[in-house]
Design an enzyme around this catalytic site. Structure first.
Site, PDB file in Angstrom:
ATOM      1  N   ARG A 175       0.771  -1.256  -0.056  1.00  0.00           N
ATOM      2  CA  ARG A 175       0.111   0.073   0.027  1.00  0.00           C
ATOM      3  C   ARG A 175       0.649   1.164  -0.021  1.00  0.00           C
ATOM      4  O   ARG A 175       0.308   2.282   0.544  1.00  0.00           O
ATOM      5  CB  ARG A 175      -1.046  -0.073   1.271  1.00  0.00           C
ATOM      6  N   SER A 225     -11.489  -0.629   2.689  1.00  0.00           N
ATOM      7  CA  SER A 225     -10.783  -1.196   3.951  1.00  0.00           C
ATOM      8  C   SER A 225     -10.259  -0.032   4.763  1.00  0.00           C
ATOM      9  O   SER A 225      -9.543   1.016   4.067  1.00  0.00           O
ATOM     10  CB  SER A 225      -9.921  -2.058   3.365  1.00  0.00           C
ATOM     11  N   GLU A 295      -5.852   3.203   6.083  1.00  0.00           N
ATOM     12  CA  GLU A 295      -5.544   2.984   4.718  1.00  0.00           C
ATOM     13  C   GLU A 295      -6.545   4.097   4.079  1.00  0.00           C
ATOM     14  O   GLU A 295      -5.849   4.837   3.018  1.00  0.00           O
ATOM     15  CB  GLU A 295      -6.149   1.632   4.210  1.00  0.00           C
TER      16      GLU A 295
END
Length: 300
Positions: A175, A225, A295
């Site tokens: 990520r 998420s 996130e």
């Protein structure tokens, strides 16, 4: 510089510029106050002109794609918010696909399947744009953008010049990418895929989409998420094991369907979401000694 003069400067760069745009209407979370200015460039030329106009006038800007993994501040965003989903040119050559940063990631997976190209099945159903996916190295079901990306063309907002970054220069990690540590703006990206059987590609995409419908709270506004996966753990399981499924702050709730998602049950504010995520981080840390990292990206 007076506000109306600033607006005129932005409007000369891009035809679709607005003042006091309600951001909640343009966010998958359905949360957010008004943007001081918002713009929807129709091509790279307008995007580059917008950035130039903002820099000349000392105006902060935020590139948000289609705002699918963002939390806009409910008190508003004192900046130029730029939505790039109209930058959606697409070119396919042999086993390569190049597309604009605003192209839908799900649309890209569909385009690849139509051309009998495999490698993007994991991306089907992810609601973001290609630019956002490259920025955060999006992934699902064992696949990641970093596995298929060849290069990206970017704008250096300081110089107004474009440059090309190779796969290695993206410095991908889980990520993460180099774009989170610099000011470069992704204009387009090229991906390398493999020839496959169209029927098998489409079947895997359908299976992945069914998994999303079965496990994710798609019927409620959310930003995907909420937390990154901590090494050696799954954020959703930690949150569930901490007894937080269904826990609410105002209109924000830990999803009963999947604890890794914070949803907008109705009327949630950014302050509700942040208070809830703080509660989640505190509880998980106390119970399991694990630090959760957001996130979703907070834009204020």
């Amino acid at each position: 510089m007076k506000k109306n003069t600033l607006f005129t400067s932005l409007e000369s760069a891009c035809a679709k510029v607005f003042e006091d745009l309600p951001l909640a209407q343009h966010s998958t979370f359905k949360i957010g106050g008004n943007a001081r200015f918002a713009a929807f460039p129709r091509n790279e030329k307008e995007l580059i002109s917008l950035i130039s106009a903002a820099n000349e006038n000392g105006l902060r800007y935020e590139i948000v794609g289609n705002a699918s993994n963002l939390l806009f501040d409910s008190d508003g965003v004192d900046a130029l918010v730029i939505f790039t989903h109209a930058l959606c040119n697409l070119e396919t050559e042999n086993e390569k696909i190049r597309c604009g940063s605003g192209f839908s990631l799900t649309g890209l997976a569909l385009s690849a399947a139509k051309a009998s190209l495999s490698g993007l099945e994991f991306a089907y159903g992810i609601p973001g744009t290609v630019g956002g996916a490259v920025y955060m190295n999006a992934g699902a079901y064992g696949g990641e953008i970093s596995n298929i990306l060849i290069e990206s063309t970017c704008l250096d907002p300081k110089t107004g010049k474009t440059l090309t970054l190779s796969q290695d220069e993206h410095r991908f990690a889980y990520r993460k990418s180099v774009f989170q540590n610099n000011k470069l703006i992704i204009l387009s990206s090229e991906f390398g895929l493999q020839k496959g059987e169209k029927a098998k590609i489409e079947e895997l995409m359908r299976e992945n989409m069914q998994k999303r419908h079965d496990k994710q709270p798609l019927s409620y506004p959310n930003a995907g998420s909420t937390f990154k996966r901590p090494e050696g753990y799954f954020a959703g399981k930690l949150i569930e094991d901490a007894g937080l499924k269904g826990f609410c702050v105002g209109g924000a709730e830990v999803s009963e369907k999947h604890a890794g998602f914070v949803i907008n049950r109705g009327g949630a504010t950014s302050h509700d979401v942040l208070a809830l995520t703080d509660k989640i981080k505190e509880t998980v840390s106390q119970k399991f000694g694990v630090t959760l990292e957001l996130e979703i990206i907070y834009v204020k």
